[in-house]
Design a protein around this motif. Structure first.
Motif, mmCIF file in Angstrom:
data_model
loop_
_atom_site.group_PDB
_atom_site.id
_atom_site.type_symbol
_atom_site.label_atom_id
_atom_site.label_comp_id
_atom_site.label_asym_id
_atom_site.label_seq_id
_atom_site.Cartn_x
_atom_site.Cartn_y
_atom_site.Cartn_z
ATOM 1 N N HIS A 1 -26.462 -31.965 -11.803
ATOM 2 C CA HIS A 1 -26.788 -30.120 -11.206
ATOM 3 C C HIS A 1 -28.577 -30.479 -10.241
ATOM 4 C CE1 HIS A 1 -29.130 -26.710 -11.740
ATOM 5 N NE2 HIS A 1 -28.126 -26.150 -12.077
ATOM 6 N N PRO A 2 -28.596 -29.599 -8.976
ATOM 7 C CA PRO A 2 -29.625 -30.010 -8.475
ATOM 8 C C PRO A 2 -30.805 -30.252 -8.553
ATOM 9 C CG PRO A 2 -27.268 -28.586 -8.198
ATOM 10 C CD PRO A 2 -27.503 -28.739 -8.999
ATOM 11 N N LEU A 3 -31.521 -29.024 -9.788
ATOM 12 C CA LEU A 3 -32.258 -28.919 -10.216
ATOM 13 C C LEU A 3 -32.555 -29.783 -11.184
ATOM 14 C CD1 LEU A 3 -32.691 -25.144 -10.476
ATOM 15 C CD2 LEU A 3 -33.337 -26.749 -8.385
ATOM 16 N N GLY A 4 -31.679 -30.596 -11.664
ATOM 17 C CA GLY A 4 -31.715 -31.749 -12.856
ATOM 18 C C GLY A 4 -32.462 -32.618 -12.132
ATOM 19 N N ILE A 5 -31.331 -32.582 -11.088
ATOM 20 C CA ILE A 5 -31.732 -34.016 -10.314
ATOM 21 C C ILE A 5 -32.967 -33.874 -9.807
ATOM 22 C CG2 ILE A 5 -31.253 -35.538 -8.223
ATOM 23 C CD1 ILE A 5 -27.804 -34.136 -8.711
ATOM 24 N N LEU A 6 -34.114 -32.953 -9.244
ATOM 25 C CA LEU A 6 -35.411 -33.190 -8.446
ATOM 26 C C LEU A 6 -35.322 -33.564 -9.834
ATOM 27 C CD1 LEU A 6 -35.632 -29.601 -7.285
ATOM 28 C CD2 LEU A 6 -35.552 -32.290 -6.067
ATOM 29 N N GLY A 7 -35.994 -33.357 -11.462
ATOM 30 C CA GLY A 7 -36.724 -33.681 -12.375
ATOM 31 C C GLY A 7 -36.644 -34.847 -12.528
ATOM 32 N N PHE A 8 -35.338 -35.320 -12.530
ATOM 33 C CA PHE A 8 -35.070 -36.527 -13.074
ATOM 34 C C PHE A 8 -35.204 -37.717 -12.060
ATOM 35 C CE2 PHE A 8 -32.570 -35.249 -16.601
ATOM 36 C CZ PHE A 8 -33.375 -36.161 -17.147
ATOM 37 N N SER A 9 -35.787 -37.497 -10.995
ATOM 38 C CA SER A 9 -35.944 -38.214 -9.360
ATOM 39 C C SER A 9 -36.585 -38.466 -9.152
ATOM 40 C CB SER A 9 -35.181 -37.606 -8.064
ATOM 41 O OG SER A 9 -34.142 -37.349 -7.509
ATOM 42 N N LEU A 10 -37.674 -37.633 -9.653
ATOM 43 C CA LEU A 10 -39.547 -37.715 -9.922
ATOM 44 C C LEU A 10 -39.380 -39.345 -10.907
ATOM 45 C CD1 LEU A 10 -41.900 -36.658 -8.831
ATOM 46 C CD2 LEU A 10 -42.059 -35.655 -11.083
ATOM 47 N N LEU A 11 -38.709 -38.733 -12.587
ATOM 48 C CA LEU A 11 -39.500 -39.303 -13.475
ATOM 49 C C LEU A 11 -38.887 -41.542 -12.863
ATOM 50 C CD1 LEU A 11 -39.355 -39.210 -16.200
ATOM 51 C CD2 LEU A 11 -37.606 -39.008 -16.315
ATOM 52 N N LEU A 12 -37.723 -40.681 -11.968
ATOM 53 C CA LEU A 12 -37.727 -42.583 -11.863
ATOM 54 C C LEU A 12 -38.284 -43.129 -11.168
ATOM 55 C CD1 LEU A 12 -34.818 -43.852 -12.897
ATOM 56 C CD2 LEU A 12 -33.763 -43.836 -10.407
ATOM 57 N N ALA A 13 -38.432 -42.340 -9.947
ATOM 58 C CA ALA A 13 -38.919 -42.555 -8.701
ATOM 59 C C ALA A 13 -40.276 -43.231 -9.464
ATOM 60 C CB ALA A 13 -39.743 -41.417 -8.094
ATOM 61 N N ALA A 14 -41.292 -42.034 -10.468
ATOM 62 C CA ALA A 14 -42.911 -42.515 -11.189
ATOM 63 C C ALA A 14 -42.378 -43.887 -12.091
ATOM 64 C CB ALA A 14 -42.782 -41.477 -12.263
ATOM 65 N N MET A 15 -41.582 -44.195 -12.928
ATOM 66 C CA MET A 15 -40.824 -45.620 -12.880
ATOM 67 C C MET A 15 -41.378 -46.482 -12.101
ATOM 68 S SD MET A 15 -38.813 -44.794 -16.652
ATOM 69 C CE MET A 15 -37.882 -44.196 -16.302
ATOM 70 N N LEU A 16 -40.650 -46.455 -11.132
ATOM 71 C CA LEU A 16 -40.333 -47.409 -9.880
ATOM 72 C C LEU A 16 -41.953 -47.807 -9.300
ATOM 73 C CD1 LEU A 16 -37.382 -46.101 -7.976
ATOM 74 C CD2 LEU A 16 -37.252 -48.433 -10.102
ATOM 75 N N THR A 17 -42.771 -47.236 -9.176
ATOM 76 C CA THR A 17 -43.759 -47.293 -8.695
ATOM 77 C C THR A 17 -44.920 -47.580 -9.009
ATOM 78 O OG1 THR A 17 -44.440 -45.120 -8.511
ATOM 79 C CG2 THR A 17 -43.484 -46.107 -6.146
ATOM 80 N N GLY A 18 -44.688 -47.099 -10.824
ATOM 81 C CA GLY A 18 -45.252 -47.585 -11.679
ATOM 82 C C GLY A 18 -45.603 -48.931 -12.192
ATOM 83 N N SER A 19 -44.290 -49.191 -11.973
ATOM 84 C CA SER A 19 -43.884 -50.503 -12.335
ATOM 85 C C SER A 19 -44.248 -51.746 -12.164
ATOM 86 C CB SER A 19 -42.227 -50.750 -12.026
ATOM 87 O OG SER A 19 -42.311 -50.823 -11.040
#
Lengths: 355, 373, 306
Positions: free
Chosen positions: A285-303
């Motif tokens: 789902h496109p809007l779900g993708i926006l949310g989960f993309s942010l979550l994943l990106a946050a984890m990648l940069t936070g690591s």
């Protein structure tokens, strides 16, 4: 016999909490403080203006790649080719940047976008045509394409596009200033973010508000019915694959035009695969993708912070993602079972009517 | 399973909310780790692979550990591993700077671009980039001509081979690698004119299965001494050892992994250079430069000989080593011809920085692929 | 000419068998699983777990037999995780497989750190007396190692199991028509679970091949896409173990040739040569695709369905 109230809409939340607890338990057993790991992840991804900006920078290619996975899935196809199309898009954008370097920015930036899109479309058309006309499984062809795409870029930067000013280092010449994308002042957040969000919104409208969206969904969920209804199934399959290729190519365009400023082979740390993960987490789902993309990106940069301050490897993030996915599946199972029971109890009273 | 639109919309929002909630409730960062102890210089290292690779990254980490031991009262160090050669690096560098790091060693060649960009934003932080060809007022570059010990290792290989076929497993055809291949070949042929060096490109700095397959293939085709230019020499050395052929190492001393077949190798010794750079930053005497040196600089040397190398061969190589350290001889001195007979360096000429950094050809005696541009 | 080409071909075919073996193990296991109707996209993660487990056990005990058992068990444990979620909890098989891939990658990268650069007991090559002297075939097939030799009968064993035994029939029934299979008394959930767990064990051995034979140690993410290639290979092989073997060797051959052809002085960019394994697989897929154009291409009908 189920007294835990777990509705479907709370599934992602419950799963995330469960994953945090599970990983926290694991960290505790390894003698680490879960609290400092989590606060480190947060500080590194959203804890400062710089961190938020960097998280958004990483979100851009992930959104594009996730959409590139989701759109083919609507019509029932499983493409893992976002990584390859990302590289193809980067090649297209680079070609424009090198060829039309004397053009003004207003012409150069769109032409890079356009050529990136063309490259992505052509790249994705190969597995699409093979699938539609020869029945060759699109998943394996897109997978093979990913390896070829990276080698193609390596070939170019080691050969014809090698920058003479970089001695013999494998990279293209640096792009001219007019090829650079507009950015948010003081950060690396670039125009691509707006394009990505716009694309997600448009696709959401397409999927939920248009006849084409509905037909695609029917094609995906029930090809036999789609055939009976006389839908041009092949055309749809070609369309979704090519659109997917264009979307992933946008990720490559953003990376070369705004982040690297030239073509190099280490363009993506696996954004295509992150996007695949996100698309399936968000059920395409496109809007779900926006949310989960942010979550994943946050984890990648936070690591990074885990390494810098906790001497924990970045691999921790993959462990968390794996646990999170399993928790999602577990929570869905519980929610599903409940729904089924409710349906059995109140026959005909479905929770919500599917579109 | 069908999901309604409304549900999915919520799911997306929940995702957003979750990202915020992940730490929305978290306390401010504990700052003890971030703040440098009083007056100590914070030195940071970034490596492209794991520091435990027994290779390129291992060598840099050894230099870091040496620095930390020697300057225990004046400096602290940190290391971030496995950062790809892309703009990812910018984020890592910014975070290191935010943590108070004042001297940073981005140790991989491909880090140059992002390091230059970050350096421009932070004039108060000093960078020392390994291998770069461009510097800035607060970014120096450094490199050591490891092809010189590679030439000496080539002599050992040339003396020990029975088949006159030497195998070279290499990552990418860039000048640094080509210099090593050419110097190794010149060294081997200086003592054994019949020796040829067979090069196989793996297209990857770090891909052990492919490196092993390349090594096995070379052995099957008759190579009886193997060497490599990969980030980790471990795979090729061990593959050679289990196949019962000789190996010449690279980056680090690996004799313990090949007790029978180890000959020698070219290795780094960054410690003294790192101490010197850190000390000058600490004293405020640091100036930007493009530091390049050969074996005279001390940062590259030849690894200890294995038991298979006879005493007279060792003596011969040691004698040449002395000449190189005294700069009486360097591997590339005119006339140098490429394998097509084209003269690349005229008689009596010495190679300069530019000549070294632009090498894109093979000397005679190398068998392998090199694409012409 | 013969003098340069014969050794090259021998080396290439020997390399093909060697390079194909880890993929073959994983693909054989996946063939079983997919025949039973279960897609395991997470082979990459399972292989990594097997590779690390064998390194750890080899490092501490020096016993290759125990190291292989460890790889087998680690693969089976990861396989059962997939069975638990994709079968028992009826979760989406793609997502469960992805979770396995990501988790396996992360866990091994984390737990493997102390073992990078550690010297382990590796699997030595063993010449099979007599057979290894056969011209051409000897050096190609019989101058390899234990795991290669074990893979030859395993191909036949799996083919026999699938086509000639009652259990094989149940596996295929579970993949083609689970409802009917259930009705006729086969325990579909059990059959599928066994197939997935055995499949995981096979992938674990495939991973161990990479660490014990190739790298002779542990390196993060050493599979480098081989698990994904194996899943693709199963489709390429139309769910048949013998064809999977040919496919694995074909891939291995292209992989070995891209390296060996360079020693002939062939002046082609190594990056273009590097594309060969992938393009070759694609080229071979086309006629296969054309032949099976009708229907779903011979895939087990219930593949991927809970």
């Amino acid at each position: 016999m189920n007294y835990i109230g777990l509705s479907k809409r709370s599934v992602p939340f419950v799963a995330s909490v469960a994953a945090l607890l599970l990983l926290g338990l694991g960290l505790k057993l390894l003698g680490r403080s879960p609290w400092s790991v989590y606060s480190g992840l947060f500080a590194g991804s959203l804890g400062s203006r710089f961190a938020i900006a960097e998280t958004l920078v990483a979100t851009i290619p992930i959104i594009f790649c996730a959409l590139a996975t989701a759109v083919p899935r609507w019509a029932g196809l499983i493409s893992v080719g976002a990584e390859g199309a990302l590289y193809a898009g980067a090649v297209g954008a680079t070609y424009a940047a090198l060829q039309f370097s004397h053009w003004p920015s207003v012409a150069l930036v769109p032409s890079m976008l356009l050529l990136a899109a063309c490259a992505g479309a052509v790249w994705a058309a190969v597995p699409a045509l093979l699938r539609v006309f020869l029945g060759i499984n699109e998943t394996i062809v897109t997978l093979l394409g990913n390896y070829v795409a990276v080698l193609l870029v390596e070939y170019l930067v080691h050969g014809v596009w090698q920058d003479p000013a970089s001695y013999s280092w494998p990279q293209s010449a640096a792009f001219v200033a007019s090829a650079e994308l507009p950015r948010w002042p003081g950060t690396r957040v670039h125009l691509g973010l707006a394009v990505a969000i716009l694309a997600a919104l448009l696709l959401w409208v397409l999927r939920s508000r248009t006849v084409l969206g509905l037909r695609l969904e029917i094609t995906g969920s029930n090809p036999t019915a789609a055939n009976y209804a006389g839908y041009p199934v092949r055309k749809y399959q070609l369309l979704v694959m090519v659109v997917g290729g264009i979307l992933a190519a946008m990720a490559g365009w953003g990376q070369v035009a705004a982040i690297e400023g030239r073509l190099r082979s280490a363009l993506s740390p696996g954004y295509g695969y992150s996007g695949f993960l996100v698309a399936w987490m968000a059920r395409h789902h496109p809007l779900g993708i926006l949310g989960f993309s942010l979550l994943l990106a946050a984890m990648l940069t936070g690591s990074d912070n885990l390494q810098l301050r906790q001497q924990l490897p970045a691999a921790m993030v993959n462990i968390f993602q794996g646990i999170l996915l399993f928790c999602l599946l577990g929570a869905e199972y519980i929610a599903d079972r409940q729904t089924t029971k409710m349906q059995v109890a109140h026959r005909g009273h479905e929770e919500e009517v599917p579109q | 399973m069908n999901y309604s639109r409304r549900f999915l919309l919520k799911r997306g929002l929940v995702g957003f909310a979750l990202a915020l909630a992940l730490g929305g409730c978290s306390k401010p960062e504990p700052t003890s780790a971030a703040k440098p102890a009083d007056g100590k210089l914070k030195v940071g290292f970034v490596t492209v692979g794991p520091a435990s690779d027994w290779g390129y990254n291992y060598a840099h980490n050894q230099g870091r550990l040496y620095l930390e031991a020697r300057m225990a009262n004046e400096a602290t160090t940190s290391i971030v591993e496995n950062i790809p050669e892309s703009a990812e690096l910018e984020r890592v560098l910014e975070k290191m700077i935010a943590d108070g790091t004042k001297l940073i060693f981005p140790t991989s060649y491909g880090y140059l671009d992002p390091a230059l960009r970050v350096a421009a934003r932070h004039p108060d932080v000093i960078f020392a980039h390994c291998g770069g060809f461009k510097s800035a007022s607060n970014l120096m570059t450094y490199f050591s001509y490891i092809h010189e010990p590679m030439y000496l290792s080539g002599m050992a290989a040339g003396r020990m081979t029975k088949t006159n076929k030497l195998g070279f497993v290499a990552a990418h055809p860039i000048p640094q690698v080509l210099r090593n291949i050419n110097a190794f070949t010149l060294g081997a042929r200086s003592v054994n004119p019949k020796a040829t060096v067979n090069v196989v490109w793996t297209n990857n700095w770090y891909d052990p299965p492919t490196e092993a397959e390349a090594a096995k293939g070379l052995i099957k085709l008759g190579a009886d001494v193997l060497t490599m230019h990969q980030d980790s020499p471990l795979t090729v050395v061990q593959t050679a050892e289990s196949a019962g052929v000789f190996s010449v190492g690279y980056h680090a001393d690996l004799h313990q992994f090949a007790p029978k077949g180890w000959l020698t190798g070219a290795m780094w010794d960054w410690g003294e250079l790192y101490v010197r750079i850190a000390q000058s930053v600490k004293d405020g005497t640091w100036k930007t430069e493009q530091y390049r040196a050969g074996m005279d600089g001390g940062a590259v040397k030849i690894a200890p000989f294995g038991p298979a190398v006879p005493a007279e061969v060792q003596k011969e190589i040691r004698a040449m080593e002395e000449k190189i350290v005294k700069r009486e001889f360097v591997p590339f001195q005119g006339p140098v011809k490429d394998r097509d007979g084209k003269e690349r360096l005229a008689r009596g000429q010495q190679p300069d920085f530019e000549w070294m950094e632009k090498m894109d050809w093979f000397v005679e005696g190398v068998v392998g692929t090199i694409t012409k541009k | 000419m013969t003098d340069t080409w014969t050794p090259l071909l021998v080396a290439a075919f020997a390399g093909a068998v060697r390079g194909g073996t880890p993929i073959l193990y994983a693909a054989l296991g996946e063939t079983l699983a997919q025949r039973a109707g279960v897609l395991n996209l997470g082979l990459e993660g399972v292989m990594l777990v097997g590779a690390l487990a064998s390194v750890v056990v080899s490092y501490y005990t020096g016993q290759l037999f125990l190291a292989l058992i460890a790889a087998l068990l680690a693969g089976a444990v990861f396989g059962s995780l997939h069975a638990l979620f994709a079968l028992r909890l009826r979760a989406n098989q793609v997502v469960s497989g992805l979770a396995l891939l990501v988790l396996g990658n992360g866990i091994t990268a984390y737990l493997g750190i102390p073992y990078v650069g550690k010297k382990i007991t590796s699997l030595p090559p063993v010449k099979l007396a007599g057979l290894s002297e056969i011209p051409f075939l000897g050096p190609v097939l019989f101058q390899q190692d234990f795991l290669v030799y074990a893979s030859y009968p395993l191909v036949l064993l799996i083919a026999w199991l699938l086509y000639r035994t009652r259990f094989g029939l149940e596996i295929r029934a579970a993949g083609e028509d689970p409802e009917t299979a259930d009705a006729s008394g086969a325990h579909v959930l059990f059959v599928r679970s066994v197939a997935v767990i055995v499949g995981g064990a096979c992938a674990g051995i495939g991973g161990a091949y990479l660490s014990l034979v190739y790298a002779q140690g542990w390196i993060e993410n050493m599979t480098a896409g081989r698990g994904l290639i194996s899943v693709g290979l199963v489709i390429f092989a139309r769910w048949d173990p013998v064809r999977a073997m040919w496919g694995a060797y074909l891939f291995g051959l292209a992989w070995a040739l891209k390296l060996l052809l360079q020693t002939t002085g062939l002046q082609v960019s190594p990056y273009l040569l590097g594309m060969a394994p992938y393009l070759l697989l694609l080229v071979v897929l086309i006629p296969v695709g054309v032949r099976y154009r009708q229907g779903n291409g011979g895939a087990p009908t219930a593949l991927g369905k809970a």
